[in-house]
Design an enzyme around this catalytic site. Sequence first.
Site, PDB file in Angstrom:
ATOM      1  N   ASP A 145       0.855  -1.184   0.000  1.00 54.14           N
ATOM      2  CA  ASP A 145       0.000   0.000   0.000  1.00 54.14           C
ATOM      3  C   ASP A 145       0.891   1.233   0.000  1.00 54.14           C
ATOM      4  OD1 ASP A 145      -2.292   1.807   0.491  1.00 54.14           O
ATOM      5  OD2 ASP A 145      -3.331  -0.057   0.973  1.00 54.14           O
ATOM      6  N   HIS A 208      -2.858   3.034  -4.686  1.00 55.21           N
ATOM      7  CA  HIS A 208      -2.253   2.582  -3.418  1.00 55.21           C
ATOM      8  C   HIS A 208      -0.859   2.001  -3.642  1.00 55.21           C
ATOM      9  CE1 HIS A 208      -5.581   3.395  -0.714  1.00 55.21           C
ATOM     10  NE2 HIS A 208      -6.423   2.837  -1.553  1.00 55.21           N
ATOM     11  N   GLU A 272      -9.873   2.505  -5.307  1.00 56.88           N
ATOM     12  CA  GLU A 272      -9.462   3.875  -5.007  1.00 56.88           C
ATOM     13  C   GLU A 272      -8.272   4.378  -5.842  1.00 56.88           C
ATOM     14  OE1 GLU A 272     -11.021   4.060  -0.399  1.00 56.88           O
ATOM     15  OE2 GLU A 272      -8.918   3.596  -0.710  1.00 56.88           O
TER      16      GLU A 272
END
Length: 507
Positions: A145, A208, A272
Amino acid sequence: MNILPKPFRIDVAEGSFAFRSDAKVATDIPVIASLFGGADAASPVRFVKGDTEWDYVLRITPKGVTALAATDEGLFHAAVTLLQLAGEAGETDLPACTVYDKPRYAYRAGMIDVCRHFFDVDTVKKLIDSMALFKFNHLHFHLSDDQGFRLRIDALPKLHQVGSERKGTCGDGKPTGGYYTKAQIKEIVDYAAERYIEIVPEIDLPGHTRAIVAAYPELSCSGKPTEVASWFGIHSKILCTGKEKVYEALDVIFREMSEMFPCKLFHLGGDEVAKLEWAKCPDCAAVYKREGLKNLEELQGYFTNKAINILKKYGKTPVLWNEALKSDVLDESAVVQYWTTDRASAERVAKAVCEEGRRVVMSRCNPYYLDYPCGTHSLKAMYMLEPAEELGKSAEAGILGVECPLWTEHISETEELFRHFYPRALAVAEAGWSAPGKDYADFEERLKGVLFLLDRRDVPYIPVAECNPGKIKSALQTAAFGLKMQRGCDPSSARNWRSMSLKQPKF
Ligand SMILES: [Zn+2]
């Protein structure tokens, strides 16, 4: 009878059998013997392999106990059922009965994020050991991440040398880091396999990925140096879709990880994705034009399918968070993990299941995300969610299983990690295993009757009495959590968040 998850069927008979859980049992499976007092072929408590249509059948008569299953895994499930029946004292008159049991879903998982905060091998093993007592069979391991890359990849050493360390967390100025060596991953994978749990690794792509880009800036659109993120939220420094060396790096990562993780499932993230940098990048523009794409979701789809094709070389099945469906071009082999709570996403996932035959893992953020406090995601709310209802009846056959993810932005201590996981994860264990039909009072009673298994292993958990707070406490907990989340976000996060829905590029 305090069995959790609730078994499929129990036929009660006459009489009872005096059982001590520290007595020896007849088995040649070491992990089963380790749950009791060891192995002894002459024991009246026997674990026997043989034909049955059930996952296991556990027969208790006044003369003894016989567990029958076609697989070692089924026998292990019978063993944890027996352990629960023996109760806290470990010594009881077991009522004569026959338990016929089988899981509702093939996939029953928890997830831990070891990127936002790193947790050592012993903690991961303790989690696995405790999960196995409740018939979970997968642990989704979130390994990459913005705030850290947690694996050693030999051919790309900067991933652990640079990508696993950050300068601080939300302004605390304390350097932190950590990664797993290949030997440690083997230790975790083997330990899990002994308990019939598979590890599903995740490299979250293409968003990410700031830790990857900090290690190898040439993999980003701008190519400019950056640091591993020390704030949370959405970051815009991500992998470029147009540079071939990005796909070459993914090939190296997937190859080495496929050797580390035998599980067929391999999570590629896909959630995302801030699209700011793509919209200004000449390399991304070249792909966009060459492929005749119509929007930036399709560019993400192009990237994802290219990653999937690399992954397929290693015999893996990709899993992606449900945003990956937005491109409308997601490779048909991909399993989708449903987490968002908006109606449009649920409809998109249901359509993909019904029309494309796609399989889906249900892990709706609200209430299955365990990082939220009980006041936001209560034990009762987690229990009452019926996984099949969310997508509608027609999509039910496509449900592979359930998962409760635990993100760790604001969880840095081991005790906190476990207290977020337990006992709420056990509501999801039951959703994954037991036949449909909800009775919360019955569930809570059984839950209280099996928590001694966590006590015995020194696994912390929130007392059941605190798992369903009243209105005022819930409001306070929810407000405090929201504030913590907001304060922990990078200043650019709101702008990057908006760019996730950016449709058209500037080129
Ligand atoms: Zn680019």
